[in-house]
Design a protein around this motif. Sequence first.
Motif, PDB file in Angstrom:
ATOM      1  N   LYS A  69       0.857  -1.181   0.000  1.00 21.83           N
ATOM      2  CA  LYS A  69       0.000   0.000   0.000  1.00 21.83           C
ATOM      3  C   LYS A  69       0.890   1.226   0.000  1.00 21.83           C
ATOM      4  O   LYS A  69       2.035   1.158   0.465  1.00 21.83           O
ATOM      5  CB  LYS A  69      -0.887   0.009   1.241  1.00 21.83           C
ATOM      6  CG  LYS A  69      -1.892  -1.108   1.249  1.00 21.83           C
ATOM      7  CD  LYS A  69      -2.762  -1.037   2.472  1.00 21.83           C
ATOM      8  CE  LYS A  69      -3.735  -2.202   2.397  1.00 21.83           C
ATOM      9  NZ  LYS A  69      -4.752  -2.178   3.375  1.00 21.83           N
ATOM     10  N   PRO A  70       0.410   2.360  -0.495  1.00 22.56           N
ATOM     11  CA  PRO A  70       1.209   3.586  -0.396  1.00 22.56           C
ATOM     12  C   PRO A  70       1.608   3.845   1.061  1.00 22.56           C
ATOM     13  O   PRO A  70       0.843   3.535   1.987  1.00 22.56           O
ATOM     14  CB  PRO A  70       0.253   4.665  -0.907  1.00 22.56           C
ATOM     15  CG  PRO A  70      -0.691   3.924  -1.809  1.00 22.56           C
ATOM     16  CD  PRO A  70      -0.874   2.577  -1.152  1.00 22.56           C
ATOM     17  N   PHE A  71       2.798   4.378   1.258  1.00 19.95           N
ATOM     18  CA  PHE A  71       3.301   4.639   2.605  1.00 19.95           C
ATOM     19  C   PHE A  71       4.251   5.821   2.573  1.00 19.95           C
ATOM     20  O   PHE A  71       4.634   6.301   1.511  1.00 19.95           O
ATOM     21  CB  PHE A  71       3.994   3.394   3.178  1.00 19.95           C
ATOM     22  CG  PHE A  71       5.218   2.952   2.409  1.00 19.95           C
ATOM     23  CD1 PHE A  71       6.483   3.413   2.750  1.00 19.95           C
ATOM     24  CD2 PHE A  71       5.100   2.065   1.353  1.00 19.95           C
ATOM     25  CE1 PHE A  71       7.607   3.009   2.044  1.00 19.95           C
ATOM     26  CE2 PHE A  71       6.218   1.646   0.639  1.00 19.95           C
ATOM     27  CZ  PHE A  71       7.472   2.111   0.986  1.00 19.95           C
ATOM     28  N   SER A  72       4.627   6.271   3.750  1.00 18.85           N
ATOM     29  CA  SER A  72       5.555   7.393   3.889  1.00 18.85           C
ATOM     30  C   SER A  72       6.802   6.933   4.632  1.00 18.85           C
ATOM     31  O   SER A  72       6.745   5.998   5.433  1.00 18.85           O
ATOM     32  CB  SER A  72       4.916   8.530   4.682  1.00 18.85           C
ATOM     33  OG  SER A  72       3.770   9.009   4.012  1.00 18.85           O
ATOM     34  N   PHE A  73       7.911   7.594   4.340  1.00 15.71           N
ATOM     35  CA  PHE A  73       9.150   7.369   5.080  1.00 15.71           C
ATOM     36  C   PHE A  73       9.868   8.701   5.179  1.00 15.71           C
ATOM     37  O   PHE A  73       9.505   9.670   4.523  1.00 15.71           O
ATOM     38  CB  PHE A  73      10.026   6.293   4.406  1.00 15.71           C
ATOM     39  CG  PHE A  73      10.465   6.626   2.996  1.00 15.71           C
ATOM     40  CD1 PHE A  73      11.663   7.285   2.765  1.00 15.71           C
ATOM     41  CD2 PHE A  73       9.690   6.252   1.911  1.00 15.71           C
ATOM     42  CE1 PHE A  73      12.078   7.579   1.480  1.00 15.71           C
ATOM     43  CE2 PHE A  73      10.092   6.548   0.613  1.00 15.71           C
ATOM     44  CZ  PHE A  73      11.292   7.207   0.396  1.00 15.71           C
TER      45      PHE A  73
END
Length: 180
Positions: A69-73
Amino acid sequence: MRVFIALKTTSYEERLFKILEDIKKEIKGDIKWVSKNNLHVTTKFLGEIEESFLKEVFKITEETSKFSKPFSFEIKGISGFPKRDFARVLFFSIVDVDKNIESIMRRLDKDFERYHFKREESYLPHITFGRCRTSYINLDEYKFGDFGFIVNAFGLTVYESILMNTGPIYKEIETFNFHN
């Protein structure tokens, strides 16, 4: 053809390149700097493959993207391989609390292993910005300003790496978006 798979993200290259300009003024040594267009987060380096194998690369990459799934880092800090105080490869560190990138790397590793591709020794997400040509650098000797910013990942891109005398050119071949 020489191929690797990297994260497809929101843009961060311009921001990192500005930080890199300051780093270049500080670090002394025989370093091959990565161009702004070549900054990326590799999830699997395949190396030389037959063009006929590209179809399988697409299939595996697409399957992996379906399970993500789309994610942030966060891109935060500077380090090096093999270790910070004896660095030959210089990179921007990535903080991925939920280990989404590592999970993608492991899945790709497992799926390509059946085709006799070597498993990665380390699953440390990073963005390489320089390579020492002749020696090592102790990054602990330098003081860099704090920085950190969030990047969103929304897919995987298969790239061809074309080696040139002036440095590699990375050509996007196909992108597979993560599923919501």
